[in-house]
Design a protein around this motif. Structure first.
Motif, PDB file in Angstrom:
ATOM      1  N   PRO A  66     -34.960   9.394  -8.949  1.00 20.19           N
ATOM      2  CA  PRO A  66     -33.553   9.706  -9.229  1.00 20.19           C
ATOM      3  C   PRO A  66     -32.770   8.431  -9.576  1.00 20.19           C
ATOM      4  CG  PRO A  66     -33.966   9.826  -6.886  1.00 20.19           C
ATOM      5  CD  PRO A  66     -35.297   9.590  -7.548  1.00 20.19           C
ATOM      6  N   LEU A  67     -32.297   8.354 -10.797  1.00 18.07           N
ATOM      7  CA  LEU A  67     -31.600   7.154 -11.258  1.00 18.07           C
ATOM      8  C   LEU A  67     -30.306   6.923 -10.493  1.00 18.07           C
ATOM      9  CD1 LEU A  67     -32.165   7.361 -15.113  1.00 18.07           C
ATOM     10  CD2 LEU A  67     -33.422   6.051 -13.414  1.00 18.07           C
ATOM     11  N   SER A  68     -29.652   7.980 -10.078  1.00 16.56           N
ATOM     12  CA  SER A  68     -28.401   7.805  -9.333  1.00 16.56           C
ATOM     13  C   SER A  68     -28.654   7.097  -8.008  1.00 16.56           C
ATOM     14  CB  SER A  68     -27.731   9.155  -9.100  1.00 16.56           C
ATOM     15  OG  SER A  68     -28.585  10.008  -8.366  1.00 16.56           O
ATOM     16  N   ARG A  69     -29.755   7.409  -7.347  1.00 14.49           N
ATOM     17  CA  ARG A  69     -30.095   6.762  -6.075  1.00 14.49           C
ATOM     18  C   ARG A  69     -30.449   5.294  -6.298  1.00 14.49           C
ATOM     19  NH1 ARG A  69     -29.550   8.799  -0.944  1.00 14.49           N
ATOM     20  NH2 ARG A  69     -30.142  10.765  -1.853  1.00 14.49           N
ATOM     21  N   ILE A  70     -31.158   5.006  -7.371  1.00 17.38           N
ATOM     22  CA  ILE A  70     -31.508   3.619  -7.684  1.00 17.38           C
ATOM     23  C   ILE A  70     -30.250   2.820  -7.989  1.00 17.38           C
ATOM     24  CG2 ILE A  70     -32.716   2.130  -9.333  1.00 17.38           C
ATOM     25  CD1 ILE A  70     -34.804   4.394  -9.540  1.00 17.38           C
ATOM     26  N   ARG A  71     -29.299   3.441  -8.696  1.00 19.00           N
ATOM     27  CA  ARG A  71     -28.034   2.775  -9.009  1.00 19.00           C
ATOM     28  C   ARG A  71     -27.283   2.419  -7.720  1.00 19.00           C
ATOM     29  NH1 ARG A  71     -25.084   2.669 -13.632  1.00 19.00           N
ATOM     30  NH2 ARG A  71     -26.258   4.399 -14.496  1.00 19.00           N
ATOM     31  N   LYS A  74     -26.292  -1.307  -6.579  1.00 19.68           N
ATOM     32  CA  LYS A  74     -24.885  -1.663  -6.401  1.00 19.68           C
ATOM     33  C   LYS A  74     -24.563  -2.056  -4.969  1.00 19.68           C
ATOM     34  CE  LYS A  74     -21.661  -0.507  -8.852  1.00 19.68           C
ATOM     35  NZ  LYS A  74     -20.754  -0.453  -9.911  1.00 19.68           N
ATOM     36  N   SER A  75     -25.476  -1.822  -4.035  1.00 20.41           N
ATOM     37  CA  SER A  75     -25.233  -2.219  -2.649  1.00 20.41           C
ATOM     38  C   SER A  75     -25.260  -3.736  -2.486  1.00 20.41           C
ATOM     39  CB  SER A  75     -26.248  -1.561  -1.726  1.00 20.41           C
ATOM     40  OG  SER A  75     -27.533  -2.107  -1.937  1.00 20.41           O
ATOM     41  N   SER A  76     -25.796  -4.437  -3.464  1.00 25.81           N
ATOM     42  CA  SER A  76     -25.795  -5.898  -3.440  1.00 25.81           C
ATOM     43  C   SER A  76     -24.406  -6.397  -3.840  1.00 25.81           C
ATOM     44  CB  SER A  76     -26.831  -6.443  -4.413  1.00 25.81           C
ATOM     45  OG  SER A  76     -26.694  -7.841  -4.527  1.00 25.81           O
ATOM     46  N   SER A  97     -22.019  -6.259 -10.095  1.00 25.57           N
ATOM     47  CA  SER A  97     -20.741  -5.608 -10.378  1.00 25.57           C
ATOM     48  C   SER A  97     -20.926  -4.378 -11.268  1.00 25.57           C
ATOM     49  CB  SER A  97     -19.770  -6.581 -11.040  1.00 25.57           C
ATOM     50  OG  SER A  97     -20.320  -7.065 -12.242  1.00 25.57           O
ATOM     51  N   SER A  98     -21.839  -4.465 -12.218  1.00 27.77           N
ATOM     52  CA  SER A  98     -22.118  -3.307 -13.078  1.00 27.77           C
ATOM     53  C   SER A  98     -23.583  -3.328 -13.480  1.00 27.77           C
ATOM     54  CB  SER A  98     -21.230  -3.317 -14.317  1.00 27.77           C
ATOM     55  OG  SER A  98     -21.537  -4.433 -15.114  1.00 27.77           O
ATOM     56  N   ILE A  99     -24.092  -2.148 -13.809  1.00 28.51           N
ATOM     57  CA  ILE A  99     -25.506  -1.998 -14.165  1.00 28.51           C
ATOM     58  C   ILE A  99     -25.582  -1.224 -15.475  1.00 28.51           C
ATOM     59  CG2 ILE A  99     -27.725  -1.052 -13.433  1.00 28.51           C
ATOM     60  CD1 ILE A  99     -26.446  -1.099 -10.550  1.00 28.51           C
ATOM     61  N   ASN A 100     -26.222  -1.796 -16.479  1.00 31.55           N
ATOM     62  CA  ASN A 100     -26.359  -1.046 -17.724  1.00 31.55           C
ATOM     63  C   ASN A 100     -27.558  -0.101 -17.636  1.00 31.55           C
ATOM     64  OD1 ASN A 100     -28.644  -2.560 -18.286  1.00 31.55           O
ATOM     65  ND2 ASN A 100     -27.651  -3.837 -19.814  1.00 31.55           N
ATOM     66  N   GLN A 101     -27.609   0.859 -18.506  1.00 32.09           N
ATOM     67  CA  GLN A 101     -28.625   1.905 -18.469  1.00 32.09           C
ATOM     68  C   GLN A 101     -30.028   1.342 -18.650  1.00 32.09           C
ATOM     69  OE1 GLN A 101     -27.844   4.919 -17.606  1.00 32.09           O
ATOM     70  NE2 GLN A 101     -29.842   5.855 -17.839  1.00 32.09           N
TER      71      GLN A 101
END
Length: 54
Positions: free
Chosen positions: A20-25, A29-31, A35-39
């Motif tokens: 699940p990409l949402s969980r990986i995101r 982002k917990s780090s 600040s942002s993650i591209n696809q």
């Protein structure tokens, strides 16, 4: 159950991602340094994680 996402590789081939990409995101982002993650980074991280599965 994880969603299957189809991403396109530059040469036109398709790759399947079963994590699940949402969980990986959320994990990325917990780090505090992120600040942002591209696809692309998200898909590559998911694929590398799948490769490490035994």
């Amino acid at each position: 159950m994880a969603d299957v996402v189809v991403g396109k590789v530059k040469c036109g081939e398709q790759q399947l991602i079963s994590l699940p990409l949402s969980r990986i995101r959320v994990i990325m982002k917990s780090s505090p340094e992120v600040s942002s993650i591209n696809q692309e980074a998200l898909v590559l991280t998911a694929k590398a994680t799948e490769k490490r599965k035994y």
